[in-house]
Design an enzyme around this catalytic site. Sequence first.
Site, short mmCIF file in Angstrom:
data_model
loop_
_atom_site.label_atom_id
_atom_site.label_comp_id
_atom_site.label_asym_id
_atom_site.label_seq_id
_atom_site.Cartn_x
_atom_site.Cartn_y
_atom_site.Cartn_z
N LYS A 133 44.55 50.35 72.93
CA LYS A 133 44.79 49.66 74.18
C LYS A 133 45.86 50.37 75.01
O LYS A 133 46.70 51.08 74.45
CB LYS A 133 45.29 48.23 73.90
N ARG A 157 34.75 40.24 67.20
CA ARG A 157 33.37 39.92 66.83
C ARG A 157 33.02 40.43 65.44
O ARG A 157 32.14 39.88 64.77
CB ARG A 157 32.40 40.45 67.88
#
Length: 471
Positions: free
Chosen positions: A251, A325
């Site tokens: 990130k 996920r």
Amino acid sequence: MRLPLPTPLVAVEAAETVRRGVGAVVLAAPGEPVVLGPGGDDVEVTSEFTGKAGTTARPAGRWVLGIGSGTASDWRTAGAGLVRALNGDVEAGGATTFDVLLTPDADVRSFVLGLVLGGYRFKVTGQDAPKRIKSLRLVGADAEEVRAAADLAAATALTRDLANAPSNVKDPAWLATTAAKLAGAVPGLDVQVRDEKWLAKTGFGGVLAVGRGSTRPPRLVHLTWEGAKTGPHIVLVGKGITFDTGGISVKPAEGMHLMRTDMAGGAAVIAAMIAIARRSLPVRVTGLVPSAENHLSGDSYRPGDVVKHFGGLTTEVTNTDAEGRMVMADALAYAVDELGADVLVDVATLTGAMKVSLGVRTAGLFASDDDVAAAIADAGARVGEAYWRMPLLDDLAEDVKSDIADLRQCPPGPGGITAALFLREFTGGLPWAHLDIAGPARSDKNYDEVVAGATGFAARTLVEFAEHYGR
């Protein structure tokens, strides 16, 4: 380091009469310059007092609170405004207990949520905590309604506590141990903590892949409430990423410190399960929180890897920052294959795309079943949490397929929708809802009953949904 958890909250209870010699609060709406005080005396309110929700005045030493037009949001804002004003007064040496004389049409649930949550404060410090308001008695309120609302508020506050906790303390083991300690204090709520050995033996490949880059191994928190012998078995799944660097798909530095709240969905499930058990709801509910740290190291999982999930489906990894996920896929498949779930609800700070789509006060709601979608939206509306149903577009379903594995983790296109379509592959065709709370899980300012930091979003929706679904 010891964290201030659970955060102390103001005690709110119902009462029939106003006590003599105790601080009193009366309520006023716009256009009501004079209100009847609890002692029977008229209270003059100056023209500067508008009655806007959450505004306060103090004529003749008696507090007056604006309740606005009386919407649920107004009542939450009014409660929050009152408790913040009273806390400021307490710090200056004011009274710590008050009686509040309710209007006949008061929205007690919303008002209690504002009172309890508006004064929430989380701070890691070695200094003494400032003095706060201790208790409020609501004159004219139903006691059971007050207790139920206070339980919902406590679930929200606990979710905030867990999400706000700094990640140098909050690793997967800490989250699991804390959940076990809190749940163990509630009669009838069973909790099991599964370690990395159990996860490997059982085949939770997604959780293990995400957690591999950290020296602090993953966990699975499994909470069970058997409040009924019949009725649908609801399984709640919450994302428990205790810190997210993005892994190899790292990130940007800006905003990464907020990734301590990336387990807000898991926190909501833990807090909701505790609230369900405390209220002894006649329902069957299981909570699963797969927890890991997504770190960058020589052993991190990579783009291009193929990961095998519980149940056998394989995933081609395309972006290691789409880790939520991966861990939730294992838990959803486990709920279908091993737990006999009848309906699935998952909640996660899953995609930045949903924050772009809906902003920071509304969560995305995806569902394979119209009844479940309606039940979630209705539950949220009753407790002051907003959802907007998003489509599961069939023309994008094929994009989730991989050439070298069963599924592709992060296909191009609308990211919130494709993430939901990926998760749907693990639901076994059961009625299922996916709550993407990336926007409303955090706030940078106060509004209504929300304070800056982790908001605790979704916990009370889950409790309300569990109480009413299928009944």
